[in-house]
Design an enzyme around this catalytic site. Structure first.
Site, PDB file in Angstrom:
ATOM      1  N   LYS A 115       0.874  -1.200  -0.026  1.00 54.28           N
ATOM      2  CA  LYS A 115      -0.014   0.160  -0.108  1.00 54.28           C
ATOM      3  C   LYS A 115       0.795   1.314   0.041  1.00 54.28           C
ATOM      4  O   LYS A 115       0.565   2.215  -0.567  1.00 54.28           O
ATOM      5  CB  LYS A 115      -0.906   0.037   1.202  1.00 54.28           C
ATOM      6  CG  LYS A 115      -1.890  -0.946   1.119  1.00 54.28           C
ATOM      7  CD  LYS A 115      -3.036  -0.600   1.916  1.00 54.28           C
ATOM      8  CE  LYS A 115      -4.318  -1.524   1.766  1.00 54.28           C
ATOM      9  NZ  LYS A 115      -5.504  -1.275   2.817  1.00 54.28           N
ATOM     10  N   LYS A 207      -4.814 -10.403  -6.827  1.00 59.48           N
ATOM     11  CA  LYS A 207      -6.331 -10.383  -6.260  1.00 59.48           C
ATOM     12  C   LYS A 207      -7.167  -9.442  -6.584  1.00 59.48           C
ATOM     13  O   LYS A 207      -6.994  -8.280  -6.987  1.00 59.48           O
ATOM     14  CB  LYS A 207      -6.213 -10.419  -4.774  1.00 59.48           C
ATOM     15  CG  LYS A 207      -5.721  -9.431  -3.957  1.00 59.48           C
ATOM     16  CD  LYS A 207      -5.588  -9.573  -2.471  1.00 59.48           C
ATOM     17  CE  LYS A 207      -5.366  -8.069  -2.029  1.00 59.48           C
ATOM     18  NZ  LYS A 207      -5.010  -7.913  -0.614  1.00 59.48           N
ATOM     19  N   LYS A 210     -10.491  -3.576  -4.075  1.00 62.14           N
ATOM     20  CA  LYS A 210     -11.621  -2.509  -4.118  1.00 62.14           C
ATOM     21  C   LYS A 210     -10.727  -1.387  -4.851  1.00 62.14           C
ATOM     22  O   LYS A 210     -11.431  -0.543  -5.589  1.00 62.14           O
ATOM     23  CB  LYS A 210     -11.648  -2.041  -2.580  1.00 62.14           C
ATOM     24  CG  LYS A 210     -12.457  -2.823  -1.724  1.00 62.14           C
ATOM     25  CD  LYS A 210     -12.533  -2.454  -0.262  1.00 62.14           C
ATOM     26  CE  LYS A 210     -13.613  -3.252   0.521  1.00 62.14           C
ATOM     27  NZ  LYS A 210     -13.353  -3.004   1.901  1.00 62.14           N
TER      28      LYS A 210
HETATM   29  P1  AMP Z   1     -11.015  -5.567   3.421  1.00 58.81           P
HETATM   30  O1  AMP Z   1     -11.736  -4.877   2.512  1.00 58.81           O
HETATM   31  O2  AMP Z   1      -9.434  -5.442   2.937  1.00 58.81           O
HETATM   32  O3  AMP Z   1     -11.258  -4.885   4.470  1.00 58.81           O
HETATM   33  O4  AMP Z   1     -11.295  -7.009   3.464  1.00 58.81           O
HETATM   34  C1  AMP Z   1     -12.336  -7.590   4.008  1.00 58.81           C
HETATM   35  C2  AMP Z   1     -12.414  -9.068   4.182  1.00 58.81           C
HETATM   36  O5  AMP Z   1     -12.485  -9.493   2.672  1.00 58.81           O
HETATM   37  C3  AMP Z   1     -10.925  -9.520   4.726  1.00 58.81           C
HETATM   38  O6  AMP Z   1     -11.077 -10.744   5.238  1.00 58.81           O
HETATM   39  C4  AMP Z   1     -10.401  -9.938   3.548  1.00 58.81           C
HETATM   40  O7  AMP Z   1      -9.170 -10.820   3.741  1.00 58.81           O
HETATM   41  C5  AMP Z   1     -11.204 -10.262   2.577  1.00 58.81           C
HETATM   42  N1  AMP Z   1     -10.820 -10.159   1.130  1.00 58.81           N
HETATM   43  C6  AMP Z   1     -10.542  -8.854   0.599  1.00 58.81           C
HETATM   44  N2  AMP Z   1     -10.307  -9.237  -0.792  1.00 58.81           N
HETATM   45  C7  AMP Z   1     -10.290 -10.582  -0.918  1.00 58.81           C
HETATM   46  C8  AMP Z   1     -10.169 -11.554  -2.217  1.00 58.81           C
HETATM   47  N3  AMP Z   1      -9.780 -10.947  -3.160  1.00 58.81           N
HETATM   48  N4  AMP Z   1     -10.379 -12.843  -2.000  1.00 58.81           N
HETATM   49  C9  AMP Z   1     -10.785 -13.336  -0.644  1.00 58.81           C
HETATM   50  N5  AMP Z   1     -10.885 -12.304   0.406  1.00 58.81           N
HETATM   51  C10 AMP Z   1     -10.900 -11.195   0.111  1.00 58.81           C
END
Ligand code: AMP
Ligand code: TRP
Length: 344
Positions: A115, A207, A210
């Site tokens: 990041k 991956k 967002k």
């Molecule tokens: P975040 O949006 O970073 O707060 O992520 C929220 C949850 O979604 C966390 O448990 C992440 O590990 C999961 N997550 C985010 N991106 C992915 C992805 N591409 N595949 C699987 N899990 C994800």
């Protein structure tokens, strides 16, 4: 080792573009865990400001994640749903953990390196110490299990390191004050199933995220059926039909990703998906995937819209959840203050 009662905690950042990876890697698992556990699910708005976020967007996104939790089937009455900043104990405990965690540990975090990019000098101090706050989120409730996607594994290892070092450093005080052998549990990550790492629809080596500049790289939870169909239709693939075994699938990241998504949405294994679709061209498999995705996601999307039309109701859910969370977190913080030697 002291026995800790089972408790589940997890968090999602309100940074917009909530996508299929968030749903399959995290939220869908949150829903399933409610059956047999006490669960606390948190919209981590304090994590969301570690990189710049417009205040108006932050509020909208916080309500959107809350709506996604509830539309997906999380019950905010039986369990606890709230936003992090309403329970200031998280920030208090994070400070103490900043004094327990070592610079070296945090410097090894790959998410920070990704990041911050090449301009680490310009990254916020919050982005660097982000994992201390995450450890505080979890340990304020002495949670034993944390469902997350694969990208959070390293942060959970750090959470265990912090818990262990706190337990060791303050061991004599913990015992003397009557808190047993160890004050914090060594939390277990729950990272299982075919969708722990959903990949970008445009590039099977990245991956789904967002922040990807391409909207076509991700299915977002608010996409309508036509958009879902378009994004899967345009998803990058190779020219071969689906194989009949996992070994061959492994060498084809884009194909593997679509099979994983299908398996997670239909709650089966990739083996089972291959058993049904081996030999199928993508021109046949993709429409089946679209149909499944629309069937599973459309009800969530419409319920999210319905809930978001009444922000006052969402805010009530969050403040009610925060009141209940605070009681637990306060108890932990009072004990931590005693253990550390703060007078209260
Ligand atoms: P975040 O949006 O970073 O707060 O992520 C929220 C949850 O979604 C966390 O448990 C992440 O590990 C999961 N997550 C985010 N991106 C992915 C992805 N591409 N595949 C699987 N899990 C994800
Ligand atoms: N760091 C997590 C992510 O980016 C979000 C998060 C914050 C979290 N605190 C947490 C996840 C506590 C699980 C438990 O996805």
């Amino acid at each position: 080792m002291t026995d800790f009662p089972e408790r589940v905690f997890s968090g999602v950042q309100p940074t917009g573009n909530l996508h299929l990876g968030n749903y399959l890697g995290a939220i869908k698992k949150f829903v399933a865990l409610q059956e047999n556990h006490n669960c606390i699910y948190c919209v981590v708005d304090m994590h969301a400001i570690t990189t710049w976020l417009d205040p108006k967007e932050l509020a909208t996104n916080t309500r959107e994640v809350t709506a996604a939790f509830i539309a997906s089937g999380i019950d905010p009455e039986k369990h606890i749903v709230f936003n992090q900043s309403q329970v200031s104990e998280h920030a208090e405990l994070a400070w103490i953990f900043n004094c327990v965690a070592r610079m070296g540990w945090l410097s090894r975090m790959t998410q920070f390196k990704d990041k911050a990019g090449k301009t680490q000098e310009k990254a916020s101090v919050g982005l660097f110490s982000y994992p201390s706050l995450m450890a505080a989120d979890i340990l304020a409730y002495r949670a034993t299990h944390v469902p997350v996607g694969d990208d959070q594994k390293q942060h959970l290892e750090l959470t265990r390191d912090i818990a262990q070092k706190f337990n060791n450093d303050f061991g004599p005080s913990i015992k003397e004050k009557g808190y047993g052998e160890a004050f914090f549990p060594l939390t277990e990550p729950l990272i299982e199933g075919p969708a722990t790492r959903v990949m970008s629809l445009r590039d099977g080596s990245k991956k789904m995220s967002k922040s990807d500049p391409s909207d076509l790289s991700r299915i977002v939870l608010t996409d309508d059926p036509d958009t879902i169909a378009k994004k899967f239709r345009k998803a990058k693939t190779d020219p071969m039909p689906l194989p009949d075994n996992l070994e061959d699938l492994k060498t084809r990241p884009e194909a593997e990703n679509l099979v994983n998504i299908y398996a997670a949405l239909s709650e089966t294994s990739k083996e089972a998906v291959l058993a049904d679709y081996a030999g199928f061209e993508f021109s046949k498999f993709k429409p089946a995937l679209v149909e499944l995705a629309v069937e599973k996601l459309a009800p969530i999307s419409s319920e999210m819209h319905r809930l978001q039309a009444d922000p006052g109701h969402i805010d009530k859910i969050l403040s009610n959840g925060a009141d209940r969370a605070r009681v637990i977190a306060r108890e932990t913080l009072d004990a931590v203050k005693d253990i550390v030697g703060f007078i209260r």
